[in-house]
Design a protein around this motif. Sequence first.
Motif, PDB file in Angstrom:
ATOM      1  N   ASP A  15       0.703  -1.244   0.101  1.00 59.15           N
ATOM      2  CA  ASP A  15      -0.061   0.119   0.066  1.00 59.15           C
ATOM      3  C   ASP A  15       0.833   1.150   0.078  1.00 59.15           C
ATOM      4  O   ASP A  15       1.689   1.326   1.005  1.00 59.15           O
ATOM      5  N   VAL A  16       0.986   2.212  -1.011  1.00 55.82           N
ATOM      6  CA  VAL A  16       1.694   3.200  -1.214  1.00 55.82           C
ATOM      7  C   VAL A  16       1.464   4.147  -0.097  1.00 55.82           C
ATOM      8  O   VAL A  16       2.392   4.792   0.400  1.00 55.82           O
ATOM      9  N   GLU A  17       0.270   4.200   0.617  1.00 58.12           N
ATOM     10  CA  GLU A  17      -0.079   4.885   1.790  1.00 58.12           C
ATOM     11  C   GLU A  17       0.756   4.650   2.920  1.00 58.12           C
ATOM     12  O   GLU A  17       0.771   5.605   3.886  1.00 58.12           O
ATOM     13  N   HIS A  18       1.471   3.583   3.037  1.00 60.49           N
ATOM     14  CA  HIS A  18       2.334   3.066   4.164  1.00 60.49           C
ATOM     15  C   HIS A  18       3.743   3.681   3.950  1.00 60.49           C
ATOM     16  O   HIS A  18       4.498   3.578   4.718  1.00 60.49           O
ATOM     17  N   SER A  24       9.916   9.924  -1.597  1.00 62.64           N
ATOM     18  CA  SER A  24      10.989   9.937  -2.518  1.00 62.64           C
ATOM     19  C   SER A  24      11.484   8.546  -2.626  1.00 62.64           C
ATOM     20  O   SER A  24      11.016   7.597  -2.151  1.00 62.64           O
ATOM     21  N   ALA A  25      12.384   8.411  -3.767  1.00 65.34           N
ATOM     22  CA  ALA A  25      12.787   6.928  -3.873  1.00 65.34           C
ATOM     23  C   ALA A  25      13.554   6.409  -2.546  1.00 65.34           C
ATOM     24  O   ALA A  25      13.517   5.040  -2.465  1.00 65.34           O
ATOM     25  N   GLN A  26      14.281   7.355  -2.047  1.00 62.67           N
ATOM     26  CA  GLN A  26      14.840   6.689  -0.612  1.00 62.67           C
ATOM     27  C   GLN A  26      13.869   6.152   0.356  1.00 62.67           C
ATOM     28  O   GLN A  26      14.174   5.375   0.898  1.00 62.67           O
ATOM     29  N   ASN A  27      12.841   6.897   0.518  1.00 64.33           N
ATOM     30  CA  ASN A  27      11.894   6.395   1.464  1.00 64.33           C
ATOM     31  C   ASN A  27      10.991   5.205   0.731  1.00 64.33           C
ATOM     32  O   ASN A  27      10.626   4.197   1.676  1.00 64.33           O
ATOM     33  N   TYR A  28      10.880   5.006  -0.416  1.00 64.13           N
ATOM     34  CA  TYR A  28      10.578   3.728  -1.006  1.00 64.13           C
ATOM     35  C   TYR A  28      11.421   2.541  -0.611  1.00 64.13           C
ATOM     36  O   TYR A  28      11.111   1.478  -0.369  1.00 64.13           O
ATOM     37  N   ASN A  65       5.409   9.924  -7.687  1.00 62.27           N
ATOM     38  CA  ASN A  65       3.990   9.980  -7.471  1.00 62.27           C
ATOM     39  C   ASN A  65       3.458   8.859  -8.030  1.00 62.27           C
ATOM     40  O   ASN A  65       3.510   8.370  -9.279  1.00 62.27           O
ATOM     41  N   MET A  66       2.789   8.167  -7.138  1.00 61.51           N
ATOM     42  CA  MET A  66       1.950   6.785  -7.814  1.00 61.51           C
ATOM     43  C   MET A  66       0.452   6.725  -7.065  1.00 61.51           C
ATOM     44  O   MET A  66       0.004   5.753  -6.905  1.00 61.51           O
ATOM     45  N   LEU A  73       1.848   4.890 -14.694  1.00 63.20           N
ATOM     46  CA  LEU A  73       3.237   5.203 -13.817  1.00 63.20           C
ATOM     47  C   LEU A  73       3.718   3.733 -13.563  1.00 63.20           C
ATOM     48  O   LEU A  73       3.175   2.916 -13.285  1.00 63.20           O
ATOM     49  N   CYS A  74       5.387   3.892 -13.516  1.00 63.66           N
ATOM     50  CA  CYS A  74       5.893   2.531 -13.079  1.00 63.66           C
ATOM     51  C   CYS A  74       5.520   2.333 -11.513  1.00 63.66           C
ATOM     52  O   CYS A  74       5.255   3.229 -10.716  1.00 63.66           O
ATOM     53  N   GLY A  75       5.154   1.019 -11.233  1.00 63.01           N
ATOM     54  CA  GLY A  75       4.697   0.614 -10.096  1.00 63.01           C
ATOM     55  C   GLY A  75       3.408   0.423  -9.722  1.00 63.01           C
ATOM     56  O   GLY A  75       3.161  -0.210  -8.985  1.00 63.01           O
ATOM     57  N   ARG A  76       2.379   0.838 -11.136  1.00 65.91           N
ATOM     58  CA  ARG A  76       1.224   0.768 -10.545  1.00 65.91           C
ATOM     59  C   ARG A  76       0.472  -0.606 -11.149  1.00 65.91           C
ATOM     60  O   ARG A  76      -0.739  -0.943 -11.181  1.00 65.91           O
TER      61      ARG A  76
END
Length: 258
Positions: A15-18, A24-28, A65-66, A73-76
């Motif tokens: 879940d992207v909300e988590h 940022s890429a770093q946080n992902y 941004n997803m 977008l990539c990742g969706r």
Amino acid sequence: INTIYANDRSISSFDVEHVPPPRSAQNYIAYIAHRECIRPSGVKMYLTRPGSSPELVTNLNITLNMSDGQQGLCGRSKQRPLLIVVEANSELPSRRAPSQDSLSSLPLRNLDTELPYAHYRLFGVGPSSKAAQRPMPSHYPLYEDDLSLSALFIDYVAPPLRAKDYISYIAELEGIHPSRITLYLSPKVEGGGVAEAQEIRKVEEIVTMETASSASERRPIMVNVRLEIDEYGNVRFGTKSKPLQRSFFSKTLDWSSW
């Protein structure tokens, strides 16, 4: 370790909300590393782009941004996931593989229809042009009467899809030391003809998904495996897993980056 399919354990979702803002890429990377029990320092992230090779994220402060309104977008989607490359020895002691019970409760993915694949054919070749050469049986042949022809899922080749990445994956599949492998590609010919296969001399050369997926049964990726020979001049398949002596390396092949 958070797989969503029983037969494709390399793909997962979250879940992207988590992911804490700013996303940022770093946080992902930090979030995925925590979920998968791996060290963030051993993780590289690639973005999948339509019609091109995966792109390494070098700016870790870039915002990804997803939102649900941007499905392209990539990742969706499963077809365009974020690609995560994990360096050796990056697993944490707490990392545990899913149990067989948990895997049995997961659905199966239809790999044949969802994943692009490339055909390849194995050849055992001697140390010189005068030595015997013959088709080499694959561990995963497609046909009983054509044991040297096989196929691989391109999504399982690590980005950025260099020739050396294909070599490493084929070597792992077939139990061959990568130093023994040379790849050849057959270019497309107008009118459906077949051209002479051309050697990939630089292992850093990118082989795009489009190029690899065009490798059909009729025009597969040719995989030459340099083997030792016996006293009668026949290639010895049993030597495929041993490292090749550097004296046998092609002078035109760039091995400096291995």
